[in-house]
Design an enzyme around this catalytic site. Structure first.
Site, PDB file in Angstrom:
ATOM      1  N   ASP A  62       0.915  -1.081   0.042  1.00  0.00           N
ATOM      2  CA  ASP A  62       0.000   0.111  -0.097  1.00  0.00           C
ATOM      3  C   ASP A  62       0.942   1.403  -0.009  1.00  0.00           C
ATOM      4  OD1 ASP A  62      -2.519   1.054   0.091  1.00  0.00           O
ATOM      5  OD2 ASP A  62      -2.851   0.692   2.167  1.00  0.00           O
TER       6      ASP A  62
ATOM      7  N   GLU B 286      -4.519   5.009  -3.822  1.00  0.00           N
ATOM      8  CA  GLU B 286      -5.907   5.828  -3.591  1.00  0.00           C
ATOM      9  C   GLU B 286      -6.128   6.683  -4.639  1.00  0.00           C
ATOM     10  OE1 GLU B 286      -6.598   6.794   0.507  1.00  0.00           O
ATOM     11  OE2 GLU B 286      -6.198   4.567   1.368  1.00  0.00           O
TER      12      GLU B 286
ATOM     13  N   GLU C 251     -14.052   0.730  -1.635  1.00  0.00           N
ATOM     14  CA  GLU C 251     -14.172   0.645  -0.203  1.00  0.00           C
ATOM     15  C   GLU C 251     -15.493   1.784   0.061  1.00  0.00           C
ATOM     16  OE1 GLU C 251     -10.787   1.560   2.270  1.00  0.00           O
ATOM     17  OE2 GLU C 251     -11.954   1.732   4.164  1.00  0.00           O
TER      18      GLU C 251
HETATM   19  O1  KIV Z   1      -4.683  -0.025   4.251  1.00  0.00           O
HETATM   20  C1  KIV Z   1      -5.789  -0.887   4.554  1.00  0.00           C
HETATM   21  O2  KIV Z   1      -5.905  -1.856   5.002  1.00  0.00           O
HETATM   22  C2  KIV Z   1      -6.537  -0.707   3.170  1.00  0.00           C
HETATM   23  C3  KIV Z   1      -7.843  -1.568   3.162  1.00  0.00           C
HETATM   24  C4  KIV Z   1      -8.640  -0.929   4.069  1.00  0.00           C
HETATM   25  C5  KIV Z   1      -8.220  -1.627   1.740  1.00  0.00           C
HETATM   26  O3  KIV Z   1      -6.363  -0.032   2.438  1.00  0.00           O
END
Ligand code: KIV
Length: 270
Positions: A90, A121, A188
């Site tokens: 992420d 995102e 989400e």
């Molecule tokens: O950071 C995270 O855990 C996420 C999930 C909510 C999809 O982006």
């Protein structure tokens, strides 16, 4: 036989995930360390090293202060623990504000970890950044709807897709992300009608969280689903275990046994 069971032992890759759309629901969970990643290794298709670790692991109020160093450290641990699922890194807040910055940081992810994809995102405004990454051989997962990195700029966590206009905007975001080359999109915190419209409009899988049952897969944050994160409980986060209670009960037994000198008994003594 499902793709999941056929591939039970094989490494999951982006092509496996793409092929699962409309065939079989895709499962994803977050993990932040090798211990839990190893426990999840044989079940889910994907593990997300989410920046949610800034809240549930580091105890911060939101995800915004997560940085590349932390994310790389945790991703290395997850990659050590789980060899089979596809591991998604992420990208933390501020790490993909320009095409150059995104490419520099995503290149770092591939060089310094075994993650196979990065997650970003944002909607159509991020399409150029996603295209730069995919054109440079970085696999990208999009993330639209409620985006935790926007919590301060939007003044809270807001459910999306509540009216036709917003549903249309989300569908356009998803199409732009697909056209930029993403292999999947996290959707989400949106009304289920919106998630359904997005899922039907694109040919890459949607992975829902708080988006109803009509997405191509689901993702949950491990500490929510196993009942360890008690600060905040989103409506969509089903608890499959009351982990916090189990730990407290076990800890109470340990403390009692130490206090009354029944631990360590002969069995645990050299
Ligand atoms: O950071 C995270 O855990 C996420 C999930 C909510 C999809 O982006």
């Amino acid at each position: 036989m499902s793709i999941h069971s056929q591939k039970a032992a094989a490494k999951v890759n982006v092509s496996t995930i793409r092929k699962m759309k409309s065939v079989e629901p895709i499962t994803m969970v977050t993990a932040y360390d090798a211990l839990f990643a190893k426990l999840f290794n044989d079940s889910v298709e994907m593990i997300l090293v989410g920046d949610s670790l800034n809240m549930s692991f580091s105890g911060k109020p939101d995800t915004l202060s997560a940085n590349m160093e932390m994310m790389i450290y945790h991703t290395r641990a997850v990659c050590t623990g789980a060899k089979r699922p596809l591991i998604v890194f992420d990208m933390p807040f501020g790490s993909y504000t320009t095409k150059d910055r995104a490419l520099k940081n995503a290149t770092r992810v591939y060089r310094e970890t075994d993650a196979q994809a990065v997650k970003i995102e944002g909607g159509k405004e991020r399409a150029k950044i996603i295209k730069t990454l995919t054109e440079n051989s970085v696999a990208v997962m999009g993330h639209i709807g409620l985006m935790p990195q926007f919590v301060r700029s939007e003044g809270g966590y807001k459910v999306k897709g509540k009216d036709d206009e917003n549903i249309q905007a989300l569908v356009e975001d998803a199409i732009a992300i697909e056209e930029a080359g993403a292999f999947a999109i996290v959707v989400e915190g949106v009304k289920c009608e919106a998630a359904k419209a997005i899922t039907e409009a694109i040919s890459i899988p949607t992975i829902g969280i708080g988006a109803g049952v009509d997405t191509d897969g689901q993702v949950l944050v491990w500490s929510d689903m196993f009942g360890f994160f008690e600060d905040f409980k989103p409506k969509f986060a089903k608890q499959y275990l009351n982990g916090a209670k189990l730990i407290r009960d076990a800890m109470e037994s340990y403390v009692d046994e130490v206090k009354n000198r029944t631990f360590p008994s002969k069995e645990y003594t050299y």
